[in-house]
Design a protein around this motif. Sequence first.
Motif, mmCIF file in Angstrom:
data_model
loop_
_atom_site.group_PDB
_atom_site.id
_atom_site.type_symbol
_atom_site.label_atom_id
_atom_site.label_comp_id
_atom_site.label_asym_id
_atom_site.label_seq_id
_atom_site.Cartn_x
_atom_site.Cartn_y
_atom_site.Cartn_z
ATOM 1 N N ILE A 53 1.703 13.488 2.287
ATOM 2 C CA ILE A 53 0.542 12.669 2.572
ATOM 3 C C ILE A 53 1.564 11.152 2.148
ATOM 4 C CG2 ILE A 53 -1.581 11.227 1.566
ATOM 5 C CD1 ILE A 53 -2.061 13.919 2.991
ATOM 6 N N LEU A 55 0.536 7.233 1.049
ATOM 7 C CA LEU A 55 -0.833 5.438 1.091
ATOM 8 C C LEU A 55 0.257 5.038 0.988
ATOM 9 C CD1 LEU A 55 -2.788 7.113 -1.933
ATOM 10 C CD2 LEU A 55 -3.182 7.708 -0.043
ATOM 11 N N LYS A 80 1.232 13.072 7.116
ATOM 12 C CA LYS A 80 -0.347 12.596 6.962
ATOM 13 C C LYS A 80 0.061 10.820 6.268
ATOM 14 C CE LYS A 80 -1.857 16.345 8.904
ATOM 15 N NZ LYS A 80 -0.644 16.763 8.548
ATOM 16 N N ILE A 82 -1.901 7.217 5.326
ATOM 17 C CA ILE A 82 -2.969 7.032 5.012
ATOM 18 C C ILE A 82 -2.854 5.489 5.031
ATOM 19 C CG2 ILE A 82 -5.149 6.446 3.953
ATOM 20 C CD1 ILE A 82 -5.357 10.022 2.860
ATOM 21 N N ASN A 102 -2.395 8.645 9.951
ATOM 22 C CA ASN A 102 -4.374 9.374 10.227
ATOM 23 C C ASN A 102 -5.256 9.020 9.413
ATOM 24 O OD1 ASN A 102 -1.312 11.198 9.800
ATOM 25 N ND2 ASN A 102 -1.972 12.058 10.375
ATOM 26 N N GLY A 103 -5.561 7.860 8.840
ATOM 27 C CA GLY A 103 -6.275 7.507 8.041
ATOM 28 C C GLY A 103 -6.297 5.763 7.571
ATOM 29 N N TYR A 104 -7.237 5.058 7.271
ATOM 30 C CA TYR A 104 -6.907 4.056 7.125
ATOM 31 C C TYR A 104 -8.252 3.129 6.336
ATOM 32 C CZ TYR A 104 -6.594 -1.275 8.945
ATOM 33 O OH TYR A 104 -6.095 -2.283 8.820
ATOM 34 N N ALA A 117 -10.148 11.143 1.175
ATOM 35 C CA ALA A 117 -9.225 10.775 2.481
ATOM 36 C C ALA A 117 -8.087 11.554 2.352
ATOM 37 C CB ALA A 117 -8.930 9.010 2.499
ATOM 38 N N ALA A 121 -7.471 14.536 4.977
ATOM 39 C CA ALA A 121 -6.386 13.968 6.391
ATOM 40 C C ALA A 121 -5.610 15.411 6.004
ATOM 41 C CB ALA A 121 -6.092 13.063 5.935
ATOM 42 N N TYR A 126 -6.428 14.281 9.503
ATOM 43 C CA TYR A 126 -7.376 12.779 10.562
ATOM 44 C C TYR A 126 -8.270 12.659 9.152
ATOM 45 C CZ TYR A 126 -10.851 14.898 12.757
ATOM 46 O OH TYR A 126 -12.032 14.654 13.103
ATOM 47 N N TYR A 127 -8.018 11.765 8.822
ATOM 48 C CA TYR A 127 -10.033 11.047 7.982
ATOM 49 C C TYR A 127 -9.863 9.687 8.799
ATOM 50 C CZ TYR A 127 -12.961 9.133 4.572
ATOM 51 O OH TYR A 127 -14.380 8.765 4.211
#
Length: 217
Positions: A53, A55, A80, A82, A102-104, A117, A121, A126-127
Amino acid sequence: MQKTIRYAIADDHKLFRKGIIAALEDMPALKLVLEAENGRDLLNNLNKAKPDIILLDLKMPEMDGIETTIEIRKLDTDVKIIVITMLDDEKYVIHLMEIGANGYLLKNAEPEEIKEAILTAYENGYYFNDFVNKALLRKLVHKTQLKPVFNNNIELTSRELEVLKLICQEQTANEISKLIFLSPRTVEGIRTKLLEKIGVKNTAGLVMYAVKNRIVE
């Protein structure tokens, strides 16, 4: 045994970066493997760190989050991403999801949502929170500057439609497998086939296709 989720964080604001790291320390499943001040620093160390992941902040010096996302997707399609940013403009949401995020999340998100999240994810690919959902749906309704490359004359099997609807309900592969009595690997295979048939790159594209074609409301 619970699998360790390796994560990286890239943000040029040290105080915020350290705050996120501190907020995640109570999750033993998470392991910080890379801390970067900008996108270029992140990319230079990505292969060595091998995070599951990332961030990612958007506004950073040297290389911003949009450029970084594009470059990451050239190197690794599985990690992933985010996005965590102060920018609450929907055009950023749409663009980031289209290029592979994959996310926001907004930076005023609660620590619990950031944890959710990450886990979602990691497990589901995804989230989507309410902010992202509304942005995607509004874009579909207004049809402005949205140019998804959908294949024409798509014929989905009943099983593919079933899986697509469950994906839109944010069900994980494991959850879907239990609901329709298939193995998680088979469900992942159906998802991959859906991506190929529809002509999209990620789950966001599947959701947009399903909404546009009224497969889901």
